[in-house]
Design an enzyme around this catalytic site. Sequence first.
Site, short mmCIF file in Angstrom:
data_model
loop_
_atom_site.label_atom_id
_atom_site.label_comp_id
_atom_site.label_asym_id
_atom_site.label_seq_id
_atom_site.Cartn_x
_atom_site.Cartn_y
_atom_site.Cartn_z
N CYS A 178 0.82 -1.22 0.00
CA CYS A 178 0.00 0.00 0.00
C CYS A 178 0.85 1.27 0.00
CB CYS A 178 -0.87 0.03 1.24
SG CYS A 178 -1.82 -1.46 1.47
N ARG A 238 4.99 0.39 -5.83
CA ARG A 238 4.81 -0.48 -4.66
C ARG A 238 3.78 -1.57 -4.92
NH1 ARG A 238 6.64 2.33 0.09
NH2 ARG A 238 5.11 1.37 1.43
N TRP A 260 -3.02 -2.72 -1.44
CA TRP A 260 -2.61 -4.06 -1.87
C TRP A 260 -3.27 -5.01 -0.87
CZ3 TRP A 260 0.95 -7.95 0.02
CH2 TRP A 260 1.37 -8.87 -0.95
N ASN A 269 -1.81 1.72 6.25
CA ASN A 269 -0.94 0.65 5.73
C ASN A 269 -0.57 -0.24 6.91
OD1 ASN A 269 -0.90 1.89 3.31
ND2 ASN A 269 1.24 2.50 3.36
N GLY A 270 -0.47 -1.54 6.65
CA GLY A 270 -0.08 -2.46 7.71
C GLY A 270 -1.21 -3.44 7.99
N GLU A 303 18.63 -16.84 -9.27
CA GLU A 303 18.16 -15.46 -9.42
C GLU A 303 17.67 -15.22 -10.86
OE1 GLU A 303 17.18 -13.12 -7.75
OE2 GLU A 303 17.33 -11.38 -9.05
N LYS A 318 13.84 -13.99 -11.75
CA LYS A 318 13.56 -12.78 -12.52
C LYS A 318 12.64 -13.10 -13.70
CE LYS A 318 14.60 -10.27 -10.65
NZ LYS A 318 15.17 -9.71 -9.47
N GLU A 337 9.12 -13.81 -12.53
CA GLU A 337 8.51 -12.60 -11.99
C GLU A 337 8.01 -11.65 -13.07
OE1 GLU A 337 11.47 -10.41 -9.82
OE2 GLU A 337 10.01 -9.31 -8.65
N HIS A 356 19.41 -35.86 -11.67
CA HIS A 356 18.76 -36.57 -10.57
C HIS A 356 17.25 -36.35 -10.57
CE1 HIS A 356 22.61 -37.75 -8.97
NE2 HIS A 356 23.03 -36.50 -9.08
N LYS A 378 6.47 -4.22 -4.44
CA LYS A 378 7.90 -3.90 -4.31
C LYS A 378 8.42 -4.25 -2.92
CE LYS A 378 11.90 -2.21 -5.53
NZ LYS A 378 12.72 -3.09 -6.37
#
Length: 594
Positions: free
Chosen positions: A2, A27, A71, A97-98, A468, A472, A475, A491, A589
């Site tokens: 948020c 964000r 969010w 927010n929170g 990584e 990416k 994402e 394996h 974010k």
Amino acid sequence: MCGIVGYIGKTAVREVILKGLERLEYRGYDSAGIAVKDDDKISLVKKKGRIEELSVEDLPESTIGIGHTRWATHGKPSDKNAHPFLDCSGDISIVHNGIIDNFVSIKERLRDKGHEFNSDTDSEVIAHLIEENYRGDLVEALRSSVKELEGSYAIVAIHSEKNEIAAARNQSPLVVGVGDGENLLASDVPALLDHTQDVKYLQDGDIVRLTSGSIDIWDRTGGEVERITKTVEWSIEDAEKGGYEHYMLKEIHEQPQAIHDSILGRLKGFEDLDLKRYRIDSIRLIACGTSFHAGLVGKYIIEEISSIPCMVEMASEYRYSSRLSEYPFTILLSQSGETADTLAAAKEASLRGCKTLGITNVLDSSLTREVDEVIYTQAGPEIGVAATKTFTTQIVVLYLLAMELGLMKKTLDVDKADNYRNELRRLPRLVERILDRSDQIKELSSELASAKDIFFIGRNINYPVAMEGALKLKEIAYIHAAGYPAGELKHGPFALLTEETPVIAICIKDKTYQKMLGNIGEIAARDSPIYGVGIEDKEIQKLSDHNIYIPEVMPLFSPVVVNVALQLFSYYTAYELGREIDKPRNLAKSVTVE
Ligand code: M6R
């Protein structure tokens, strides 16, 4: 996550809030809203969807208002769950927010007193709680209300009869923008930069009253406090795209500078960091997502350079691990410094008796208050949800830290340290050479775009780089990808290899080189197209279908260079697919919930 903007001053508030919310779009959000105070009345618009869908023209002209991008945590993304919220009288409006952990019991209690609720959120109870506590003073009502809240919050409130904004912060970021005849509040600095570069970072427990000409702050004891005004160096241009189509591409290209800035003045050690005070016989690195991958690379770096044994743990798992009798020196990596899992891990590490060091990119972020020591990565603001330059600079800081530890413990000799310093100085130029190959990577990426599954493989220090690379791609391109140590494919995952499963193979001339060639050969025999990323070499050329050459670099430092090539692969693949690169679906974010 948020975003909050609050404004009181001299300019038409609708536009100020709208612009501020746009600057917080990075964000991530699923709904947005604005409330303004005008002529003893609060007017409000809010809606599921993008900011530009808000009918702000329905709001009156005014110079006091609050805005929010949400969010979803409690309650689905919807118009009714969007912020701001009103109390029963319609005189009080809040954004939050929170997460309020005890909202269910508060809601029940207030319902018994006759309050009616219109949303499924935890946040709405705050407006009603303030209403219950309101005796003519908004700040006092907010102060009494937060005493009843358990959880994390940045709350900003307005009242129809008050020419002021009241706000409170606990474990959720909130910054005051100090203007001239106007003052602002926001969850992050970019939202303030159109008006001011002077900011005050609020601390946990702070309550603030803003008018157009004054800022009063009280700490959790109720005593009035002064929070220092800092001038942020980030200009609006810094925070904007600077001519690139996406923030992510801009940020990939900023890496030579970011590496340079992160090394600056630190090659001989970190000022203000006296590690001799600590017993550092073993190290635990803790982080999430991309920062976790930086931690995994960091394990190889620290063990190689300083010979200090290291282990790496995901922040979300660390809290639940068994307590051991030893207390390793604990390093928490977080670009935002606001990731809830990492903050919780930092608290737990301190409770377990560990000395802690935070590595973050954000000045005065929450992590910096949870740890004993802090190192800033100096990457500058990162707006794209995908972490790029912050990952690179985290790794750079880990080289510097490992050297400092090695020299301190005398496990690193001075000549070797000089070699490492020289290699660090070369890194910005080496990264530039990869950036110069963007067109070639773009061309190859157009072939990758049709794949459903892609493997990234590497060995030793480049194994986490493969992980990584895969993260990416997932994402931002929404293509399933897995990062594997090259020796592990046989394996199990071999069963997935076909001519439709591209494999991106990192092949560096280090101690794993011969084995890696063998692994690539095994994959080639299964018809998977191979994209070799490594130094120019005939052997790799023979086995790969396509090659991206990286410049000669000391193997220990290769992750920085290789990773930039992988970032470009992901970026151009996502671009080819027309993805929303800077704001990938379902992601935020900074993830401020556990
Ligand atoms: O701010 P942090 O470094 O603590 O964030 C941790 C992860 O959420 C973050 O790295 C995430 O994985 C990235 N968006 C990936 O690009």
